[in-house]
Design a protein around this motif. Sequence first.
Motif, PDB file in Angstrom:
ATOM      1  N   GLU A  89      11.989 -19.611  40.490  1.00  0.00           N
ATOM      2  CA  GLU A  89      12.186 -19.517  39.044  1.00  0.00           C
ATOM      3  C   GLU A  89      11.108 -18.625  38.450  1.00  0.00           C
ATOM      4  O   GLU A  89       9.940 -18.742  38.787  1.00  0.00           O
ATOM      5  CB  GLU A  89      12.153 -20.903  38.393  1.00  0.00           C
ATOM      6  CG  GLU A  89      13.275 -21.822  38.872  1.00  0.00           C
ATOM      7  CD  GLU A  89      13.354 -23.106  38.056  1.00  0.00           C
ATOM      8  OE1 GLU A  89      13.223 -23.021  36.824  1.00  0.00           O
ATOM      9  OE2 GLU A  89      13.548 -24.172  38.655  1.00  0.00           O
ATOM     10  N   GLN A  90      11.510 -17.734  37.563  1.00  0.00           N
ATOM     11  CA  GLN A  90      10.588 -16.812  36.919  1.00  0.00           C
ATOM     12  C   GLN A  90      10.163 -17.344  35.552  1.00  0.00           C
ATOM     13  O   GLN A  90      10.977 -17.869  34.795  1.00  0.00           O
ATOM     14  CB  GLN A  90      11.246 -15.435  36.740  1.00  0.00           C
ATOM     15  CG  GLN A  90      11.492 -14.692  38.036  1.00  0.00           C
ATOM     16  CD  GLN A  90      10.182 -14.255  38.689  1.00  0.00           C
ATOM     17  OE1 GLN A  90       9.282 -13.738  38.036  1.00  0.00           O
ATOM     18  NE2 GLN A  90      10.105 -14.459  39.994  1.00  0.00           N
ATOM     19  N   THR A 149      11.216 -21.329  32.194  1.00  0.00           N
ATOM     20  CA  THR A 149      11.649 -20.408  33.242  1.00  0.00           C
ATOM     21  C   THR A 149      12.957 -19.741  32.865  1.00  0.00           C
ATOM     22  O   THR A 149      13.606 -20.094  31.870  1.00  0.00           O
ATOM     23  CB  THR A 149      11.827 -21.145  34.581  1.00  0.00           C
ATOM     24  OG1 THR A 149      12.990 -21.990  34.498  1.00  0.00           O
ATOM     25  CG2 THR A 149      10.606 -21.997  34.907  1.00  0.00           C
ATOM     26  N   ASP A 150      13.357 -18.765  33.679  1.00  0.00           N
ATOM     27  CA  ASP A 150      14.604 -18.048  33.423  1.00  0.00           C
ATOM     28  C   ASP A 150      15.830 -18.936  33.599  1.00  0.00           C
ATOM     29  O   ASP A 150      16.940 -18.568  33.191  1.00  0.00           O
ATOM     30  CB  ASP A 150      14.708 -16.820  34.338  1.00  0.00           C
ATOM     31  CG  ASP A 150      14.602 -17.180  35.811  1.00  0.00           C
ATOM     32  OD1 ASP A 150      14.250 -18.336  36.131  1.00  0.00           O
ATOM     33  OD2 ASP A 150      14.861 -16.300  36.656  1.00  0.00           O
ATOM     34  N   LYS A 151      15.669 -20.108  34.177  1.00  0.00           N
ATOM     35  CA  LYS A 151      16.773 -21.051  34.325  1.00  0.00           C
ATOM     36  C   LYS A 151      16.785 -22.105  33.221  1.00  0.00           C
ATOM     37  O   LYS A 151      17.534 -23.086  33.276  1.00  0.00           O
ATOM     38  CB  LYS A 151      16.697 -21.726  35.694  1.00  0.00           C
ATOM     39  CG  LYS A 151      16.911 -20.758  36.857  1.00  0.00           C
ATOM     40  CD  LYS A 151      16.903 -21.482  38.195  1.00  0.00           C
ATOM     41  CE  LYS A 151      17.135 -20.503  39.341  1.00  0.00           C
ATOM     42  NZ  LYS A 151      17.110 -21.185  40.665  1.00  0.00           N
ATOM     43  N   THR A 175      14.306 -24.132  32.416  1.00  0.00           N
ATOM     44  CA  THR A 175      13.543 -25.326  32.764  1.00  0.00           C
ATOM     45  C   THR A 175      12.193 -25.310  32.061  1.00  0.00           C
ATOM     46  O   THR A 175      11.543 -24.270  31.965  1.00  0.00           O
ATOM     47  CB  THR A 175      13.315 -25.402  34.287  1.00  0.00           C
ATOM     48  OG1 THR A 175      14.568 -25.251  34.958  1.00  0.00           O
ATOM     49  CG2 THR A 175      12.710 -26.737  34.666  1.00  0.00           C
ATOM     50  N   ARG A 204       7.921 -30.548  36.102  1.00  0.00           N
ATOM     51  CA  ARG A 204       9.230 -30.352  35.484  1.00  0.00           C
ATOM     52  C   ARG A 204       9.483 -31.439  34.446  1.00  0.00           C
ATOM     53  O   ARG A 204       9.248 -32.618  34.684  1.00  0.00           O
ATOM     54  CB  ARG A 204      10.324 -30.380  36.550  1.00  0.00           C
ATOM     55  CG  ARG A 204      11.712 -30.004  36.032  1.00  0.00           C
ATOM     56  CD  ARG A 204      12.736 -30.171  37.128  1.00  0.00           C
ATOM     57  NE  ARG A 204      12.450 -29.282  38.250  1.00  0.00           N
ATOM     58  CZ  ARG A 204      12.957 -28.064  38.385  1.00  0.00           C
ATOM     59  NH1 ARG A 204      13.766 -27.588  37.456  1.00  0.00           N
ATOM     60  NH2 ARG A 204      12.643 -27.321  39.435  1.00  0.00           N
ATOM     61  N   SER A 225      20.953 -20.875  30.016  1.00  0.00           N
ATOM     62  CA  SER A 225      19.820 -20.225  30.656  1.00  0.00           C
ATOM     63  C   SER A 225      19.180 -19.214  29.711  1.00  0.00           C
ATOM     64  O   SER A 225      19.852 -18.392  29.100  1.00  0.00           O
ATOM     65  CB  SER A 225      20.293 -19.514  31.933  1.00  0.00           C
ATOM     66  OG  SER A 225      19.230 -18.815  32.527  1.00  0.00           O
TER      67      SER A 225
END
Length: 361
Positions: free
Chosen positions: A200-201, A216-218, A220, A245, A256
């Motif tokens: 994840e970025q 993150t890019d997802k 999260t 998390r 996202s």
Amino acid sequence: MCGDGSFGQLGTGDNLSRNFPFEVAYFNARHIEKLAFGMHHSLVLLKDNSVYGFGSARRGQVGKCVSRNQKTYNVPRLIDGFPNCKIVNIYANGDHSARCDESGHLYIWGRALIGEDDDDEPWRILPSTSVSQVALGWHHALVLSAGELYRLGVYRHQKCDPPGLGNVSGQQSNTRATSSSRDRSSSLSMLETVPFIDGEQVVQIASGTEHSALVTDKGTVFTWGWGEHGQLGLGDTSDHVAPQRVDIGDNGQRMSGSLAVHCGSRFTIAVNRPSGWLFCNLTQAVVGNNSLIERKQRTPPKWGAWRLLPWDIPVGCSSGDLDVDDWDGRANETVGQFRLILAGLFTAAFARIFWCIAECS
């Protein structure tokens, strides 16, 4: 501006506080691009690429002092020392100040994040790194570069800063940075990589007093650092060294890249932009006409619990639509019961005292 002006941070020319908003006369005919506020100082970025600072100058956070005895500036003053490059953002928190330009060059000044000496002149750090985002805490800073997240400084709570956190980068932060021998909690002379979940970025970062958060890019959310007040949103009051998390309890109501996270000194807020929902931990809030009004916490929630609140309330909605009166009714009822209990306790105490006096006489 309004609020506490005891350090001159309102830019009024005096150190008085104001309880009504007023216009800062100094900037009447100037185009303001960005604002940033620390604990006792303010920064302003103008359209002409100039940066002004005012407020506490004890740590050099508003630039070079005219004299060593000058501790505050209550009138905006130009902060020089920048190269001729377009500034895209300014940052402030605690006694720190920073700015980033369109080339990704990061300049910091104020309380030391690296080494032990404060700086009243901006100086560039990470000369071989292009910085995309910065988040300042009171004793630490997060720096995002090419998807990699680094930390400068320390978390002052020792449980949050054991030796060996992350991977120490091989890049020296600056030739002036030296290892401190003053105390164990002084800043490090090296960048440290912040560990997070592989695959994840990091797309957005935020810092509070002694805690941090990222998205993150997802979509999260991760938090870590000081957790005494539940600001990490993990359901407890523990400190955490590495990013954890977070379950913000949105039941998947996000897409996202749609989430943004923000840190106060001891609380954290996440906003899901497309759906218009606000996720708060340890705060009660009222939202109306796209404005957030923080209200004093009336009932203690579970530590670190997240509350889901509507962000896009229609214009013209009444307070009843938000059950504000219900909150206040329950709060007043609770306060009334508390007062009755106190009255009973005081009555019993005084009766006991009078009885003792009567027995002794």
